[in-house]
Design an enzyme around this catalytic site. Sequence first.
Site, PDB file in Angstrom:
ATOM      1  N   SER A  17      48.640 -13.870  37.429  1.00 31.62           N
ATOM      2  CA  SER A  17      49.952 -13.300  36.511  1.00 31.62           C
ATOM      3  C   SER A  17      50.697 -14.359  36.120  1.00 31.62           C
ATOM      4  CB  SER A  17      50.674 -12.538  37.702  1.00 31.62           C
ATOM      5  OG  SER A  17      50.965 -13.252  38.851  1.00 31.62           O
ATOM      6  N   GLU A  19      54.352 -15.496  34.247  1.00 28.28           N
ATOM      7  CA  GLU A  19      55.907 -15.226  34.400  1.00 28.28           C
ATOM      8  C   GLU A  19      56.370 -15.690  32.856  1.00 28.28           C
ATOM      9  OE1 GLU A  19      57.877 -15.871  37.891  1.00 28.28           O
ATOM     10  OE2 GLU A  19      59.541 -16.877  36.868  1.00 28.28           O
ATOM     11  N   ASP A 109      70.217 -17.440  41.696  1.00 29.82           N
ATOM     12  CA  ASP A 109      70.985 -18.873  42.160  1.00 29.82           C
ATOM     13  C   ASP A 109      72.250 -18.872  41.676  1.00 29.82           C
ATOM     14  OD1 ASP A 109      69.181 -20.339  43.050  1.00 29.82           O
ATOM     15  OD2 ASP A 109      67.941 -20.658  41.364  1.00 29.82           O
ATOM     16  N   HIS A 268      50.261 -16.826  40.514  1.00 28.21           N
ATOM     17  CA  HIS A 268      51.373 -16.800  39.440  1.00 28.21           C
ATOM     18  C   HIS A 268      51.858 -17.825  38.778  1.00 28.21           C
ATOM     19  CE1 HIS A 268      54.710 -13.959  38.280  1.00 28.21           C
ATOM     20  NE2 HIS A 268      55.364 -15.118  38.468  1.00 28.21           N
TER      21      HIS A 268
HETATM   22  C1  FAD Z   1      58.961 -16.036  42.185  1.00 27.25           C
HETATM   23  C2  FAD Z   1      60.279 -16.372  42.016  1.00 27.25           C
HETATM   24  C3  FAD Z   1      61.178 -15.691  41.078  1.00 27.25           C
HETATM   25  C4  FAD Z   1      62.397 -16.068  40.608  1.00 27.25           C
HETATM   26  N1  FAD Z   1      62.865 -15.558  39.777  1.00 27.25           N
HETATM   27  C5  FAD Z   1      64.249 -15.836  39.131  1.00 27.25           C
HETATM   28  C6  FAD Z   1      65.084 -15.011  38.223  1.00 27.25           C
HETATM   29  O1  FAD Z   1      64.489 -14.225  37.412  1.00 27.25           O
HETATM   30  N2  FAD Z   1      66.262 -15.420  38.181  1.00 27.25           N
HETATM   31  C7  FAD Z   1      67.067 -15.941  39.054  1.00 27.25           C
HETATM   32  O2  FAD Z   1      68.122 -16.024  38.831  1.00 27.25           O
HETATM   33  N3  FAD Z   1      66.452 -16.585  39.875  1.00 27.25           N
HETATM   34  C8  FAD Z   1      64.964 -16.437  40.076  1.00 27.25           C
HETATM   35  N4  FAD Z   1      64.539 -17.013  41.323  1.00 27.25           N
HETATM   36  C9  FAD Z   1      65.245 -18.004  41.960  1.00 27.25           C
HETATM   37  C10 FAD Z   1      66.055 -17.255  43.190  1.00 27.25           C
HETATM   38  O3  FAD Z   1      66.866 -16.365  42.637  1.00 27.25           O
HETATM   39  C11 FAD Z   1      66.508 -18.525  44.047  1.00 27.25           C
HETATM   40  O4  FAD Z   1      65.630 -19.290  44.856  1.00 27.25           O
HETATM   41  C12 FAD Z   1      67.711 -17.966  45.142  1.00 27.25           C
HETATM   42  O5  FAD Z   1      68.339 -19.317  45.483  1.00 27.25           O
HETATM   43  C13 FAD Z   1      67.205 -17.288  46.260  1.00 27.25           C
HETATM   44  O6  FAD Z   1      66.519 -15.967  45.741  1.00 27.25           O
HETATM   45  P1  FAD Z   1      66.191 -15.156  47.018  1.00 27.25           P
HETATM   46  O7  FAD Z   1      65.649 -13.830  46.554  1.00 27.25           O
HETATM   47  O8  FAD Z   1      64.780 -15.818  47.811  1.00 27.25           O
HETATM   48  O9  FAD Z   1      67.417 -15.071  48.053  1.00 27.25           O
HETATM   49  P2  FAD Z   1      67.509 -14.776  49.615  1.00 27.25           P
HETATM   50  O10 FAD Z   1      66.247 -14.136  50.202  1.00 27.25           O
HETATM   51  O11 FAD Z   1      68.839 -13.722  49.825  1.00 27.25           O
HETATM   52  O12 FAD Z   1      67.886 -16.222  50.226  1.00 27.25           O
HETATM   53  C14 FAD Z   1      68.972 -16.907  49.588  1.00 27.25           C
HETATM   54  C15 FAD Z   1      69.454 -17.747  50.671  1.00 27.25           C
HETATM   55  O13 FAD Z   1      70.089 -17.070  51.844  1.00 27.25           O
HETATM   56  C16 FAD Z   1      69.733 -17.248  53.148  1.00 27.25           C
HETATM   57  N5  FAD Z   1      69.874 -15.819  53.543  1.00 27.25           N
HETATM   58  C17 FAD Z   1      68.997 -14.652  53.331  1.00 27.25           C
HETATM   59  N6  FAD Z   1      69.694 -13.649  53.954  1.00 27.25           N
HETATM   60  C18 FAD Z   1      70.490 -14.146  54.817  1.00 27.25           C
HETATM   61  C19 FAD Z   1      71.617 -13.645  55.829  1.00 27.25           C
HETATM   62  N7  FAD Z   1      71.286 -12.033  55.991  1.00 27.25           N
HETATM   63  N8  FAD Z   1      72.449 -14.219  56.626  1.00 27.25           N
HETATM   64  C20 FAD Z   1      72.667 -15.662  56.162  1.00 27.25           C
HETATM   65  N9  FAD Z   1      71.768 -16.191  55.153  1.00 27.25           N
HETATM   66  C21 FAD Z   1      70.836 -15.409  54.678  1.00 27.25           C
HETATM   67  C22 FAD Z   1      68.192 -17.569  52.896  1.00 27.25           C
HETATM   68  O14 FAD Z   1      67.740 -18.208  53.984  1.00 27.25           O
HETATM   69  C23 FAD Z   1      68.253 -18.342  51.646  1.00 27.25           C
HETATM   70  O15 FAD Z   1      69.021 -19.516  51.778  1.00 27.25           O
HETATM   71  C24 FAD Z   1      63.005 -16.744  41.498  1.00 27.25           C
HETATM   72  C25 FAD Z   1      62.513 -17.567  42.481  1.00 27.25           C
HETATM   73  C26 FAD Z   1      61.022 -17.145  43.053  1.00 27.25           C
HETATM   74  C27 FAD Z   1      60.373 -17.914  44.144  1.00 27.25           C
END
Ligand code: FAD
Length: 287
Positions: A17, A19, A109, A268
């Site tokens: 895939s 991106e 982020d 990916h």
């Molecule tokens: C494949 C891929 C694609 C991406 N695409 C984008 C994009 O299109 N746009 C963009 O802006 N970013 C993108 N990112 C980056 C991503 O948004 C960041 O890495 C972001 O900091 C974390 O996203 P997440 O969905 O993993 O967050 P989460 O899973 O919510 O985690 C974020 C942080 O919070 C902590 N956490 C989670 N749940 C809890 C809870 N209940 N209590 C306390 N702490 C908690 C986690 O341990 C982690 O440190 C991408 C990353 C990847 C790997």
Amino acid sequence: MRIDELFLSGGERPTISFEFYPPQNDAGAETLFQTIHQLQALKPDFISITRTGGGTEQTLELTLRIQRELGIRTMSHLTCLHHNKDEMAAHLATLWEGGIRNVLALRGDPENGQLVFKAPKNGFAYANELAAFVAARQDFCIGVAGYPEGHPQCLNRTRDIETLKAKLDAGGRFIITQLFFDNADFFVWRDQCRVAGITVPIVAGIIPIENVAQIKRFVTRCGAKIPQELLLKLEAVENDPAAVYEVGIGHAIAQCRELIAGGVDGLHFYTLNKSKATAHICAELGN
Ligand SMILES: Cc1cc2nc3c(=O)[nH]c(=O)nc-3n(C[C@H](O)[C@H](O)[C@H](O)COP(=O)(O)OP(=O)(O)OC[C@H]3O[C@@H](n4cnc5c(N)ncnc54)[C@H](O)[C@@H]3O)c2cc1C
């Protein structure tokens, strides 16, 4: 077609895939469309469109256009940034009506150099909340993000995997990883995931290095590391783009071969909206 069905159909090779991110203007969008058209020859299993910078509208338009005009299975990234629940519900409805069946549920982020993520009012604080919201509405196939080297804001590796599990319990059907360069990190982390009861497919995020300064910025931001040996090779030629390309591509090809031998579910590619390096790697892999 849903992405999770690809894994169930049990192909012999890992999924491939690509991106892309939405360009800032119409001219950029046309250039990107050409790039995607070129990469279409590689028959990607799916394409994903990030939600970055400009806005959700650009991600939406590009996602719908690729699916409509090129007929490639396309996944739209969703983030908790900017949207409250009502806006997200409307966005999901538009995607669904447009025939999109795959989304990647992300927190996003913090913007503008801020260190702490601030959830919008009546929005989502973490990706697991977003995944649960999506799952309760339409029957999207939901992907979530995983971090072989740990998420930079989580210093406890066990908690990091618990967070990942919470996203899957909320409806995630597969994982795509953050970019990484050392397969040992991936294999150890994948084993930890399996021990923790995570059974869904895990797709490895690969970025071909073409620019040393740029990749250093990326890894600083996302908490990945460049192995010392690779870093020294890159720095030795950093002012020679052709030589950097050779080193970067060479590493990516070797990395992908080892991952395939190790039974990876998918590869990916973070294309940075370019086709040459990704096409080169796929050709070497016999895709
Ligand atoms: C494949 C891929 C694609 C991406 N695409 C984008 C994009 O299109 N746009 C963009 O802006 N970013 C993108 N990112 C980056 C991503 O948004 C960041 O890495 C972001 O900091 C974390 O996203 P997440 O969905 O993993 O967050 P989460 O899973 O919510 O985690 C974020 C942080 O919070 C902590 N956490 C989670 N749940 C809890 C809870 N209940 N209590 C306390 N702490 C908690 C986690 O341990 C982690 O440190 C991408 C990353 C990847 C790997």
